[in-house]
Scaffold this active site. Structure first.
Site, PDB file in Angstrom:
ATOM      1  N   ASP A  10       5.695 -50.714  77.796  1.00 10.06           N
ATOM      2  CA  ASP A  10       6.865 -51.587  77.838  1.00 10.06           C
ATOM      3  C   ASP A  10       7.358 -51.828  76.415  1.00 10.06           C
ATOM      4  OD1 ASP A  10       8.840 -53.266  78.701  1.00 10.06           O
ATOM      5  OD2 ASP A  10       7.527 -54.987  79.059  1.00 10.06           O
ATOM      6  N   MET A  11       8.636 -51.530  76.176  1.00 10.28           N
ATOM      7  CA  MET A  11       9.195 -51.718  74.835  1.00 10.28           C
ATOM      8  C   MET A  11       9.344 -53.220  74.535  1.00 10.28           C
ATOM      9  SD  MET A  11       9.312 -48.600  74.226  1.00 10.28           S
ATOM     10  CE  MET A  11       9.924 -48.759  72.552  1.00 10.28           C
ATOM     11  N   GLU A  42      10.885 -49.169  80.068  1.00 11.54           N
ATOM     12  CA  GLU A  42       9.500 -49.139  80.524  1.00 11.54           C
ATOM     13  C   GLU A  42       9.190 -47.813  81.212  1.00 11.54           C
ATOM     14  OE1 GLU A  42       8.390 -51.906  83.564  1.00 11.54           O
ATOM     15  OE2 GLU A  42      10.439 -52.047  84.324  1.00 11.54           O
ATOM     16  N   ARG A  97      12.227 -66.431  69.273  1.00 14.72           N
ATOM     17  CA  ARG A  97      11.440 -67.136  70.287  1.00 14.72           C
ATOM     18  C   ARG A  97      10.554 -68.204  69.644  1.00 14.72           C
ATOM     19  NH1 ARG A  97       9.396 -62.403  74.535  1.00 14.72           N
ATOM     20  NH2 ARG A  97      11.423 -61.361  74.733  1.00 14.72           N
TER      21      ARG A  97
END
Length: 708
Positions: free
Chosen positions: A18-19, A121, A60
């Site tokens: 998954d990138m 992905e 984030r």
């Protein structure tokens, strides 16, 4: 509903890659000055700063998440960089991200079977690569383990006495006393670490991965430790991974099925399903779903990694929330045109690069009614065969929308144009192309293979007989194979020409006619002129829609033709008219189906002896037949025969080439080497499934079985 699949008894090594914040990474590669800074990618619309579609890890850390809009993100992180997604035709253009994802897939597919699950992905089946590594260079023999592999997270591996984590990982990877499955899993972890480093080196993108024995566990593991990390799930750690996992986090349990488990059974974690027997789950949810739930609780999944590097479908859509809802037919048509243009470009690109064709066009929409008791009724999806070309696709998409709107409104009357409000609104609309299949090689008629043998085709008429391999699509979404059209009226052969009927005895396919050129070789001019009078046309007239069968009286010499008294007069008149038309247009060129089946020998090559034997056999066969219904022949007008001189007939018998074969002499194994379309056509010629009606098709005149 989920499908329960039996899990293979052999160990499998599956990875899910998954990138990490892929859209943000793509933008940071385009603008290197953004690296290390709080960054987010926003939609093109400017309302409240646009919706966030990807948030970098730096942002984030300030509390920014994808549920925010641009203005909210600015409030949480004033220094955030908001990058607008590219725009084309008034909507987001994701082609940049798709292309970047293809770069990653091309690297990951080097080590094993690769399934592209989305833009960012991928699933990998590394079983064969792990077995090869274990046989050649087992982990316990490695003196130096890659640093990235030592950063792996091994579920269930505990650090005792505060020992170094990397040392524990190395010990686990290089165990000599581990069972075969665990050793394969260790090889898989080393391979995935190597692939991730290769992706970083070639694309500058980081990715996270999960390594396990099936797709379900690998998918769950890849999300546990991000970014740029990998997690390994041994068999002994499966129960601990699923025990506290919320039901809604499990794939296929995020919707109604998961809600039902929570409300009806009180199952909040996947591990809670262990409290129910398989029979009980089957009783509540059916045999298939019950078995799948029972397997899922134990980490069992037999789903295979599909070898798919390309997407299964292409789609284009747009949302119109709140006051931006489409409320007129004209506004819907405008956006459908924009979506179709984008979809057509992607389909054409796929066709050019990957030689694939989509078959089905589907329209989806979300709608509402302003005043109705069933205002929450779903807008029905509609599908039709896909036609390539933006204009055709726009027309079909609009027709699908009208059909869906009529069903949605419960009315047969829908305005096809207009700018006024009709009491309904569209909040989202999309079109997709599915059932994408590769183009088969050699998609043309079998006559393509005989084209090289035709020595009489004029170069000026070449386009009339060429077959196009990459044929355009019909409205049904399938290829059209070009047909050769007839320009001459049909003529039947006399008894002297029985060998021709034997020559093409099994052929019951399409009628083939081409124009012939004038022979430049004067030595063969007389022969060609005489032969053309007998071989100019071999197919019955399609315009009349009927064909007549009667008896040739063969009690007289073959040069004299007698007509059956029972011959229908209307047929004779029709044939006479056709003969007159043929004479009037004879200068336009001469054609014959036999031209496609000429021998590679020159037209003047001596074949007299073999040809005479064939004629004698044909005569005997014809006399044994007895009745006209079995001869299956269409009579020629008398004038057509009397025009031919005795000299010409003798020339043809002595000098023209003979082309014939016996069905039993054909090597059927050769047919299997041809493309599927060609195989079906050849087999239909050699072994016709159904005996045709007399006079209904061209091969009626050439079936040797009719003469026996």
């Amino acid at each position: 509903m989920p499908v329960a699949r039996h899990e293979s008894a052999d160990a499998r090594i599956i990875a899910h890659v998954d990138m990490d914040c892929f859209y943000v990474q793509v933008e940071q590669r385009r603008q290197p000055e953004l690296r290390g800074l709080p960054t987010a990618v926003v939609q093109y619309n400017e309302w409240k700063g646009g919706a966030l579609i990807a948030v970098g890890y730096e942002a984030r850390n300030f509390g920014v998440n994808r549920h925010m809009r641009g203005h909210e993100a600015k409030e949480a992180c004033p220094q955030i960089n908001l990058v607008q997604v590219p725009v084309a035709r008034g909507k987001a253009d994701l082609s940049t991200y798709r292309n970047a994802g293809s770069e990653v897939v091309s690297i990951l597919s080097r080590k094993g079977r690769c399934e592209r699950a989305s833009i960012d992905e991928v699933y990998l089946d590394l079983t064969d690569a792990a077995k090869a590594m274990l046989a050649e260079t087992p982990p316990e023999s490695l003196e130096l383990v890659d640093e990235e592999a030592l950063k792996s997270h091994i579920l269930g591996l505990k650090n005792e006495n505060g020992s170094d984590t990397k040392a524990n990982v190395r010990e686990w990877l290089c165990r000599s006393d581990a069972d075969h499955r665990e050793k394969l899993l260790a090889c898989g972890a080393l391979i995935v670490a190597e692939l991730r480093m290769q992706v970083l080196k070639e694309t500058e993108f980081t990715c996270s991965a999960g390594v396990a024995h099936n797709k379900m566990l690998a998918k769950l593991a890849s999300a546990l430790n991000k970014p740029a990390q990998q997690t390994v799930v041994p068999f002994s750690s499966v129960k601990g991974l699923l025990e506290l996992l919320p039901v809604k986090k499990m794939k296929q349990l995020g919707g109604k099925l998961g809600t039902s488990l929570q409300n009806e059974l009180g199952v909040n974690a996947v591990g809670d399903l262990l409290n129910f027997s398989e029979d009980k789950l089957q009783e509540l949810y059916g045999v298939n779903t019950g078995t799948w739930l029972w397997n899922t609780a134990r980490g069992i999944s037999g789903e295979e990694v599909q070898a798919r590097l390309l997407p299964k479908s292409h789609g284009s859509g747009k949302s119109f929330p709140g006051p931006r809802a489409l409320k007129t037919v004209d506004s819907v048509k405008h956006w459908l045109n924009q979506l179709c243009e984008e979809l057509n470009e992607r389909l054409c690109s796929d066709l050019e690069q990957n030689k694939r064709i989509a078959r089905t066009l589907t329209l989806h929409a979300s709608a509402f009614k302003s005043s109705s008791s069933d205002s929450f009724k779903k807008f029905p999806s509609k599908s039709c065969p896909l036609r390539y070309g933006a204009v055709k696709m726009q027309e079909d998409a609009f027709n699908l929308f009208q059909a869906g709107l009529r069903e949605y409104l419960g009315s047969c009357v829908v305005r096809t144009q207009g700018t006024h409000y009709n009491g309904w609104g569209i909040t989202a609309i999309s079109i997709s192309a599915s059932k994408i299949m590769p183009i088969l090689s050699g998609t043309c008629s079998i006559m393509k293979y005989f084209h090289g043998q035709d020595k009489y085709v004029s170069s000026s008429k070449q386009d009339e007989i060429n077959f196009i391999q990459d044929a355009p699509l019909s409205p049904s979404g399938s290829e059209n194979y070009s047909e050769l059209n007839s320009t001459e009226p049909p003529i039947e052969f006399s008894a002297e020409e029985a060998t021709i009927r034997d020559s093409v005895s099994g052929f019951n396919q399409q009628e083939v006619k081409t124009n012939t050129r004038k022979e430049q070789n004067s030595s063969c001019a007389t022969l060609n002129e005489a032969a053309d009078s007998f071989t100019r046309e071999t197919s019955p007239s399609l315009s009349s829609g009927t064909a007549s069968c009667s008896v040739l009286n063969r009690s007289k010499p073959p040069r004299e033709v007698h007509w059956d008294d029972s011959l229908d007069k209307s047929v004779i008149v029709n044939l006479k008219q056709q003969e007159q038309k043929r004479n009037a247009s004879k200068d336009k060129g001469k054609s014959s189906i036999l031209n496609f089946f000429k021998s590679r020998n020159t037209p003047c090559s001596p074949c007299t002896q073999k040809h005479n034997e064939t004629i004698q056999n044909a005569k005997a066969s014809s006399s044994a037949g007895g009745c006209g219904a079995e001869l299956n022949q269409v009579e020629l007008p008398k004038e057509s025969f009397f025009k031919e001189s005795t000299t010409n007939i003798e020339q043809i018998r002595q000098r023209r080439e003979a082309w014939n074969y016996r069905i039993e002499d054909i090597d059927l194994s050769v047919i299997d080497e041809l493309p599927p379309e060609i195989q079906n056509e050849i087999r239909a010629w050699v072994r016709p499934n159904k005996r045709p009606k007399p006079g209904s098709i061209i091969t009626h005149y050439f079936l040797p079985s009719k003469n026996s």
